[in-house]
Scaffold this active site. Structure first.
Site, PDB file in Angstrom:
ATOM      1  N   ASP A   1       0.989  -1.062  -0.057  1.00  0.00           N
ATOM      2  CA  ASP A   1       0.147  -0.058  -0.026  1.00  0.00           C
ATOM      3  C   ASP A   1       0.768   1.307   0.012  1.00  0.00           C
ATOM      4  O   ASP A   1       1.859   1.308   0.790  1.00  0.00           O
ATOM      5  CB  ASP A   1      -0.935  -0.021   1.240  1.00  0.00           C
TER       6      ASP A   1
ATOM      7  N   GLU B   1       1.567   0.039  -4.954  1.00  0.00           N
ATOM      8  CA  GLU B   1       0.665   0.828  -5.255  1.00  0.00           C
ATOM      9  C   GLU B   1       1.513   2.246  -4.993  1.00  0.00           C
ATOM     10  O   GLU B   1       1.765   2.663  -3.920  1.00  0.00           O
ATOM     11  CB  GLU B   1      -0.587   0.796  -4.417  1.00  0.00           C
TER      12      GLU B   1
END
Length: 524
Positions: free
Chosen positions: A199, A254
């Site tokens: 993330d 990401e």
């Protein structure tokens, strides 16, 4: 053929994103869980996907749907137990499915014991595990749009949070933080996890001077503009750790920056991320000019680096692409052909294979503080309510036309969106050209995107009509329609005519049945 055979599994895989609370429920509480996922593994295997990426399932107060973690080494009771996750990993592996977990390294929950110790006193041995300052700068948070700093009355300083105040950012300049997070990865790798979706990985490195950023004055959040050299050093450490395990473990980043050139840097010299999400298509309308530019940019920036692309059209943070494209099922079908035929690894967000649209959420129903509930509606499994959710109610309402869009309604129906996805994935799996082959744009009508994929003597051409009217264009050579998004013309010679919003995959040379035996021997 040699290059294709040596390629790692994730280069020829189709990866399916599961948003656990909306996928399948085993205990009738209206919230999806891990045991629910286990009951649907046969469905996922029949769909043809190769790996499952699970959005966070760790212990969390759920201020940000599990992206605020208070224990990285345990499963939140909302989703089940650690034993349930071990069982999922085992059952998935026995079906040839890999499991990818969501790793959140930038921040923890403010309820994490690390942060509770950090804020308890300026003299705490965990104080420097987070980022504290006497005076805030002008950095902005991604959720809520306010300052990225919050005042802590107890210890009389500000702490940094790129997201909610309940999500304080970790200080990755502290070697103890690095060591602790490495142990988190080892814990899950030792349990058989095949990789991690990391993330907002670009955010972990911060400007050491904590200078004001002029872009924040224009309302930019730091998550979209933070890009620091130190992030790459951290990533190289994560990559070395993952590569120290058996071959095939993968890091998917990401990097929420809209510049493909900047994102390309996070592949490093093949020593950082294995893959990084490609975000411009998530912002794109259904427009051939935009997609041409997106694809060209990916090829020009990643190609020279031999960095492997990814393609994704929907996810848990963005509107579903069918909704974004105006609700047209024909466009959603054509988009499926696009997603599964480009050079790179495609990610299917749960429900795309059903052609789902966003759910309408009012102020009373809203759950997510960032307003992202629309794409998170529960999956409808059966035709009639409660659509396979035994308790009769769900944490979010179902998307429009849930019954008609359900798995039960579409399974075995030759013209359904679900069967199109199954056929597309099978078509892709049977063709080295479509999995690991080269890509070349072809001249076509302005409203048609056409490209060639090839590997040795396997060759395919993909044509996508972005307009709602028939388009005619010339294509050199003789081609057969192998697959059409609307099933029209399959098995027939291609005449250069594309119906409105139709997409086709064309072939010549060896037939797919001959190619399947080659592809089946690609290594895990």
């Amino acid at each position: 053929m040699t290059g294709a055979v040596r390629s790692p599994w994730w280069r020829h895989a189709v990866i399916y994103q599961i948003y656990p609370r909306s996928f399948a429920d085993s205990d009738a509480d209206g919230v999806g869980d891990i045991r629910g996922i286990c009951t649907r593994l046969d469905y996922l295997q029949a769909l043809g996907v190769d790996a499952l990426w699970l959005s966070p399932i760790f212990r969390s107060p759920m201020c940000d749907a599990g992206y605020d973690i208070c224990d990285y080494l345990d499963v939140d009771p909302l989703f089940g137990s650690l034993d349930d996750l071990d069982s999922l990993i085992d059952q998935a592996h026995r079906r040839g499915l890999k499991i990818i977990l969501d790793f959140v390294p930038n921040h923890t929950s403010d309820q994490h014991p690390w942060f509770m110790s950090s804020r308890a006193s300026r003299d705490s041995d965990k104080r420097d595990w987070y980022i504290w300052r006497d005076q805030p700068n002008n950095w902005r948070a991604a959720i809520g749009g306010g300052s990225a700093w919050s005042w802590d009355e107890q210890s009389q300083q500000y702490y940094l949070h790129f997201f909610l105040p309940q999500q304080p950012d970790l200080n990755w300049q502290n070697p103890q933080v690095v060591a602790a997070m490495h142990e988190v990865l080892r814990f899950w790798l030792d349990r058989g996890v095949d990789g991690f979706r990391v993330d907002v990985v670009h955010c972990i490195g911060k400007d050491p001077h904590f200078a004001d950023d002029s872009r924040c004055l224009a309302g930019e959040a730091m998550v979209h503009i933070n890009d620091q050299p130190y992030s790459h050093e951290i990533l190289r450490g994560l990559r070395r750790l993952v590569d120290s395990y058996s071959p095939g473990r993968v890091l998917i980043g990401e990097v929420n920056i809209r510049s493909t050139r900047q994102v390309a840097a996070y592949y490093g010299a093949s020593d950082e991320l294995h893959m990084s999400f490609n975000f411009p298509p998530l912002d794109a309308n259904w427009d051939p000019v935009i997609f041409r530019l997106c694809i060209r940019e990916v090829e020009s920036e990643l190609g020279p680096l031999q960095a492997w692309p990814t393609w994704v059209l929907s996810n848990h943070d963005n509107s579903r692409h069918r909704t974004r494209y105006g609700g047209s099922e024909l466009r959603a079908r054509a988009a499926a052909v696009l997603l599964l035929s480009l050079r790179g690894t495609p990610f299917i967000y749960q429900g795309e294979e059903l052609g789902l649209e966003d759910v309408l959420v009012d102020a009373q129903t809203r759950v997510d503080p960032g307003g992202r509930d629309g794409s998170r509606a529960p999956i409808p499994w059966t035709l009639r309510p409660p659509h396979g959710w035994a308790g009769g109610s769900t944490w979010l309402p179902f998307a429009p036309q849930a019954g008609a869009s359900s798995v039960q309604a579409q399974s075995g129906q030759a013209g359904s969106v679900l069967e199109l996805y199954r056929r597309l994935i099978a078509c892709r799996r049977a063709s080295l050209a479509l999995t690991t082959g080269a890509w070349q744009e072809l001249p076509s009508h302005p409203q048609v995107l056409a490209y060639r994929r090839w590997c040795d003597d396997d060759e395919r051409v993909v044509c996508i009509n972005f307009s709602d009217t028939e388009q005619v264009f010339a294509l050199s050579g003789q081609w057969q329609v192998q697959l059409a998004s609307d099933r029209q013309g399959e098995g027939c010679p291609f005449t250069g005519r594309l119906a409105g919003e139709q997409a086709v995959i064309l072939y010549r040379g060896r037939h797919d049945n001959e190619l399947a035996s080659d592809h089946d021997h690609l290594p895990d």
